[in-house]
Motif scaffolding. Structure first.
Motif, mmCIF file in Angstrom:
data_model
loop_
_atom_site.group_PDB
_atom_site.id
_atom_site.type_symbol
_atom_site.label_atom_id
_atom_site.label_comp_id
_atom_site.label_asym_id
_atom_site.label_seq_id
_atom_site.Cartn_x
_atom_site.Cartn_y
_atom_site.Cartn_z
ATOM 1 N N ILE A 280 10.290 51.399 12.400
ATOM 2 C CA ILE A 280 10.187 52.176 11.703
ATOM 3 C C ILE A 280 10.597 53.163 10.979
ATOM 4 O O ILE A 280 10.853 54.303 11.613
ATOM 5 C CB ILE A 280 8.532 51.901 10.758
ATOM 6 N N VAL A 281 11.791 53.191 9.915
ATOM 7 C CA VAL A 281 11.436 54.882 9.323
ATOM 8 C C VAL A 281 11.303 55.193 7.649
ATOM 9 O O VAL A 281 10.448 53.711 6.756
ATOM 10 C CB VAL A 281 13.760 55.252 9.287
ATOM 11 N N GLY A 282 11.369 56.318 7.806
ATOM 12 C CA GLY A 282 10.855 56.731 6.369
ATOM 13 C C GLY A 282 11.349 58.785 5.970
ATOM 14 O O GLY A 282 11.620 59.044 7.262
ATOM 15 N N SER A 283 10.118 59.121 5.487
ATOM 16 C CA SER A 283 10.260 60.478 5.688
ATOM 17 C C SER A 283 9.129 60.666 5.035
ATOM 18 O O SER A 283 7.862 60.284 5.131
ATOM 19 C CB SER A 283 10.844 60.680 3.881
ATOM 20 N N TYR A 284 8.133 61.350 5.463
ATOM 21 C CA TYR A 284 6.875 62.159 5.538
ATOM 22 C C TYR A 284 7.487 64.060 4.663
ATOM 23 O O TYR A 284 7.950 64.852 5.120
ATOM 24 C CB TYR A 284 6.170 62.648 7.206
ATOM 25 N N VAL A 285 5.663 64.958 4.536
ATOM 26 C CA VAL A 285 5.874 66.026 4.108
ATOM 27 C C VAL A 285 4.959 66.061 5.100
ATOM 28 O O VAL A 285 3.326 65.928 5.214
ATOM 29 C CB VAL A 285 5.718 66.424 2.511
ATOM 30 N N GLY A 286 4.931 67.360 5.957
ATOM 31 C CA GLY A 286 4.814 68.551 6.928
ATOM 32 C C GLY A 286 3.649 69.103 6.820
ATOM 33 O O GLY A 286 3.573 69.160 4.921
ATOM 34 N N PRO A 287 3.142 69.678 7.226
ATOM 35 C CA PRO A 287 1.551 70.979 6.794
ATOM 36 C C PRO A 287 2.069 71.973 5.973
ATOM 37 O O PRO A 287 1.618 72.737 5.022
ATOM 38 C CB PRO A 287 0.910 70.915 7.859
ATOM 39 N N ALA A 288 3.702 72.253 6.203
ATOM 40 C CA ALA A 288 3.497 73.583 5.646
ATOM 41 C C ALA A 288 5.113 73.102 4.477
ATOM 42 O O ALA A 288 5.061 74.018 3.852
ATOM 43 C CB ALA A 288 4.930 73.964 6.376
ATOM 44 N N GLY A 289 4.417 71.947 4.485
ATOM 45 C CA GLY A 289 4.384 71.068 2.712
ATOM 46 C C GLY A 289 6.169 71.080 3.143
ATOM 47 O O GLY A 289 7.169 71.097 1.524
ATOM 48 N N LYS A 290 6.834 70.945 4.195
ATOM 49 C CA LYS A 290 8.456 70.623 4.065
ATOM 50 C C LYS A 290 8.920 69.021 3.824
ATOM 51 O O LYS A 290 8.023 68.666 5.018
ATOM 52 C CB LYS A 290 9.589 71.457 5.207
ATOM 53 N N THR A 291 10.065 68.533 4.186
ATOM 54 C CA THR A 291 10.301 67.569 4.221
ATOM 55 C C THR A 291 10.805 66.439 5.251
ATOM 56 O O THR A 291 12.516 67.420 5.385
ATOM 57 C CB THR A 291 10.543 67.015 2.820
ATOM 58 N N HIS A 292 10.414 65.683 5.833
ATOM 59 C CA HIS A 292 11.987 65.312 7.050
ATOM 60 C C HIS A 292 11.731 63.492 6.686
ATOM 61 O O HIS A 292 10.912 63.177 6.838
ATOM 62 C CB HIS A 292 11.262 65.504 7.933
ATOM 63 N N GLY A 293 12.425 63.723 7.881
ATOM 64 C CA GLY A 293 12.587 62.137 7.930
ATOM 65 C C GLY A 293 12.368 61.716 9.388
ATOM 66 O O GLY A 293 11.853 62.322 10.370
ATOM 67 N N PHE A 294 11.283 60.539 9.634
ATOM 68 C CA PHE A 294 10.904 60.227 11.076
ATOM 69 C C PHE A 294 11.183 58.830 11.332
ATOM 70 O O PHE A 294 11.910 58.020 10.269
ATOM 71 C CB PHE A 294 9.485 59.606 10.268
ATOM 72 N N LEU A 295 11.485 58.934 12.395
ATOM 73 C CA LEU A 295 11.688 57.001 12.986
ATOM 74 C C LEU A 295 10.593 56.304 13.741
ATOM 75 O O LEU A 295 9.768 57.475 14.648
ATOM 76 C CB LEU A 295 12.908 56.830 13.870
ATOM 77 N N PHE A 296 9.586 55.469 13.850
ATOM 78 C CA PHE A 296 8.578 55.048 14.946
ATOM 79 C C PHE A 296 9.288 54.177 15.735
ATOM 80 O O PHE A 296 9.823 53.209 15.588
ATOM 81 C CB PHE A 296 7.836 54.121 13.653
ATOM 82 N N ASP A 297 9.082 54.170 17.192
ATOM 83 C CA ASP A 297 10.031 52.951 17.792
ATOM 84 C C ASP A 297 9.105 51.964 18.658
ATOM 85 O O ASP A 297 8.998 51.389 19.616
ATOM 86 C CB ASP A 297 10.117 53.682 19.117
ATOM 87 N N GLY A 298 7.922 52.391 18.171
ATOM 88 C CA GLY A 298 7.018 51.221 18.433
ATOM 89 C C GLY A 298 5.182 51.832 19.441
ATOM 90 O O GLY A 298 4.744 51.169 19.761
ATOM 91 N N SER A 299 5.618 53.143 19.471
ATOM 92 C CA SER A 299 4.816 53.810 20.510
ATOM 93 C C SER A 299 4.534 55.215 19.293
ATOM 94 O O SER A 299 3.382 55.885 18.968
ATOM 95 C CB SER A 299 5.036 54.111 21.679
ATOM 96 N N ASP A 300 5.177 56.142 19.563
ATOM 97 C CA ASP A 300 5.807 57.531 19.161
ATOM 98 C C ASP A 300 6.933 57.910 18.372
ATOM 99 O O ASP A 300 7.584 56.423 17.363
ATOM 100 C CB ASP A 300 6.256 58.474 20.285
#
Length: 354
Positions: A280-300
């Motif tokens: 699963i992939v997407g993006s998120y806004v972290g606690p500091a308000g910055k936008t990053h990409g993410f990848l989920f591999d079924g565990s992490d």
């Protein structure tokens, strides 16, 4: 995508009538926030971001508009769907890309509904068929958006017949090898309502993913569906905070918020924008308000920031957004460099045929 264009992929793509994308949710303010989630039916895959695989990164911008590109979907054959053009100075123009420079035009070429004129196109999802099925949306001269499919060069407008959807924006965002497509329609209040459509049935049959499925949700968006009939997307609460979801179509959908490597604080907001059979992939806004990409591999959850990315917005896009992934873990997306919006692909390992 037209079969002839697949066989002759070198055709350059330059501005032609196309259409603009609904950035507000899908593109410009991506989000991340996650707890560990156990997703039924999703086995853990080997993360493509493991230390011994640095991957190969390419920034890829179509010459039709070197200032604005988004790469949105990638299949297992490393064929990419995307578009160029910010939708204002340059219209959205869909394309298919065989990296690194083999572009073919993928603008909606079907017959629009009576009274509508095709103005812009975005190509977003692509499956693994020998001649891939491609989905996206086209926009008319008034800004109204319509979902579409391209099956072997035959373009068809796809619209959810729900009464509340008629006359409002509709998008298709991802498609699996069973020719099921994920997307959403927008109601009169501007809230999105996710769905999955079976493109093979006559007429196409829709499974709704309404906000009522999630406690506190006012909007939902289905972003992708894999070959195991598992759907991904995100829902928004009344405060405009997004939360990812994943699960079997017609079954229990599990909400999640990103937490990188299961450590540290949760993200402020999370958008799941694509899913394969393994990731699963997407993006998120972290606690500091910055936008990053993410990848989920079924565990992490793993964080990804494109080389050269900036949190300074360009065309309302900040940071890095991952929008598509295949079963190998190759990812596509786009990022702000502080001035322009650039498309990118990251391959898990070097391809000797590149």
């Amino acid at each position: 995508m037209k079969q002839r264009e697949l066989e002759c992929p070198d055709k350059a793509i330059y501005p032609t009538p196309a259409r603009t994308r609904n950035f507000k949710r899908i593109a410009c303010y991506a989000m991340f926030a996650a707890t560990v989630i156990a997703v039924p039916g999703m086995a853990r895959a080997q993360s493509p971001f493991r230390p011994d695989n640095q991957g190969v990164f390419f920034k890829l911008n179509n010459p039709g508009d070197p200032n604005f590109n988004q790469l949105l979907g990638i299949n297992d054959h490393e064929i990419i769907a995307g578009y160029f053009g910010d939708g204002t100075a340059v219209p959205n123009n869909g394309y298919v890309l065989v990296p690194n420079t083999h572009y073919s035009v993928e603008n909606f070429a079907g017959t629009p509904p009576t009274g509508h004129t095709i103005a812009q196109t975005q190509a977003i999802g692509i499956n693994n068929k020998h001649v891939p099925v491609i989905v996206g949306f086209w926009q008319d001269s008034t800004g109204l958006q319509f979902g579409w499919e391209d099956v072997k060069g035959v373009f068809t407008t796809i619209l959810d017949p729900s009464p509340a959807a008629v006359g409002f924006n509709q998008n298709l965002l991802g498609v699996n090898d069973l020719n099921e497509a994920a997307g959403f329609w927008t109601d009169s209040a501007g809230h999105e309502h996710g769905f999955v459509v079976n493109l093979v049935s006559t007429p196409p049959s829709f499974t709704e993913i309404p906000p009522a499925l999630f406690n506190g949700a006012v909007a939902t968006q289905a972003s992708g569906i894999n070959d195991n009939n598992q759907v991904c997307g995100f829902w928004a609460d009344a405060n405009g905070i997004d939360h990812g979801f994943f699960g079997p179509l017609g079954g229990t959908l599990h909400s999640f918020d990103v937490r990188i490597e299961n450590k540290g604080p949760l993200a402020k907001s999370t958008q799941a924008l694509g899913c394969s059979n393994k990731f699963i992939v997407g993006s998120y806004v972290g606690p500091a308000g910055k936008t990053h990409g993410f990848l989920f591999d079924g565990s992490d959850f793993d964080n990804f920031d494109a080389p050269g990315s900036s949190q300074t917005p360009a065309f309302a896009v900040a940071g890095t957004i991952i929008n598509g992934v295949n079963d190998k873990g190759d990812i596509v997306g786009f990022f702000s460099d502080g001035t322009n919006v650039n498309g990118f692909v990251r391959f898990v390992k070097p391809d000797e045929n590149q």
